[in-house]
Design a protein around this motif. Sequence first.
Motif, PDB file in Angstrom:
ATOM      1  N   ALA A 179       3.920  -6.439   2.080  1.00 34.41           N
ATOM      2  CA  ALA A 179       2.527  -5.781   2.639  1.00 34.41           C
ATOM      3  C   ALA A 179       2.919  -5.007   3.939  1.00 34.41           C
ATOM      4  CB  ALA A 179       1.746  -6.987   2.779  1.00 34.41           C
ATOM      5  N   ALA A 180       3.931  -5.331   4.727  1.00 36.13           N
ATOM      6  CA  ALA A 180       4.280  -4.906   5.828  1.00 36.13           C
ATOM      7  C   ALA A 180       4.820  -3.291   5.439  1.00 36.13           C
ATOM      8  CB  ALA A 180       5.202  -5.676   6.787  1.00 36.13           C
TER       9      ALA A 180
ATOM     10  N   VAL B  99       3.743  -1.580   2.950  1.00 32.74           N
ATOM     11  CA  VAL B  99       2.645  -0.596   2.565  1.00 32.74           C
ATOM     12  C   VAL B  99       1.684  -0.461   3.544  1.00 32.74           C
ATOM     13  CG1 VAL B  99       0.859  -0.541   0.641  1.00 32.74           C
ATOM     14  CG2 VAL B  99       3.080  -1.514   0.230  1.00 32.74           C
ATOM     15  N   LEU B 100       1.351  -1.680   4.352  1.00 33.57           N
ATOM     16  CA  LEU B 100       0.239  -1.597   5.257  1.00 33.57           C
ATOM     17  C   LEU B 100       0.804  -1.363   6.677  1.00 33.57           C
ATOM     18  CD1 LEU B 100      -1.790  -4.632   3.814  1.00 33.57           C
ATOM     19  CD2 LEU B 100      -2.158  -2.193   3.352  1.00 33.57           C
TER      20      LEU B 100
ATOM     21  N   PHE C 108      -1.113  -3.609   9.953  1.00 36.84           N
ATOM     22  CA  PHE C 108      -2.265  -4.195   9.182  1.00 36.84           C
ATOM     23  C   PHE C 108      -2.046  -5.260   8.494  1.00 36.84           C
ATOM     24  CE2 PHE C 108      -3.519   0.209   9.974  1.00 36.84           C
ATOM     25  CZ  PHE C 108      -4.537   0.291  10.955  1.00 36.84           C
ATOM     26  N   ALA C 109      -0.626  -5.651   7.944  1.00 38.48           N
ATOM     27  CA  ALA C 109      -0.484  -6.858   7.407  1.00 38.48           C
ATOM     28  C   ALA C 109      -0.257  -8.093   8.227  1.00 38.48           C
ATOM     29  CB  ALA C 109       1.031  -6.563   6.676  1.00 38.48           C
TER      30      ALA C 109
END
Length: 107
Positions: free
Chosen positions: A44-45, A47-48, A51-52
């Motif tokens: 997630a980090a 990709v985001l 915001f993760a």
Amino acid sequence: MNGVKTCPHCHNAVDEKDNYCRFCGRSLKPGRGFFYSHSGIILAALVLGPFALPLVWLSKIISTPAKWIYTLLLLLLGVYLAVAFYHAFLLMQDATQLLLNGGLPTL
């Protein structure tokens, strides 16, 4: 005797001791799914970015010191990305200015 409850996602009957629904495969306990594990948060980090961070603090799998380490790393990543985007913006501004002025300046 084990109690029976329903899955909040697919509404099928599951055993009370189950961690995951045998029908839809989703976690029955909040904060314990794939995205709350170490590998899920790293994915997630990537990709985001920063915001993760909510995934880190909602996780019930990761220890508190690990949460602080993830927080520090994600905040550093956020600052790095903000600076990089600012420099890219300045570079684009300079390139636009060169194009509008008719080319390279003479010496």
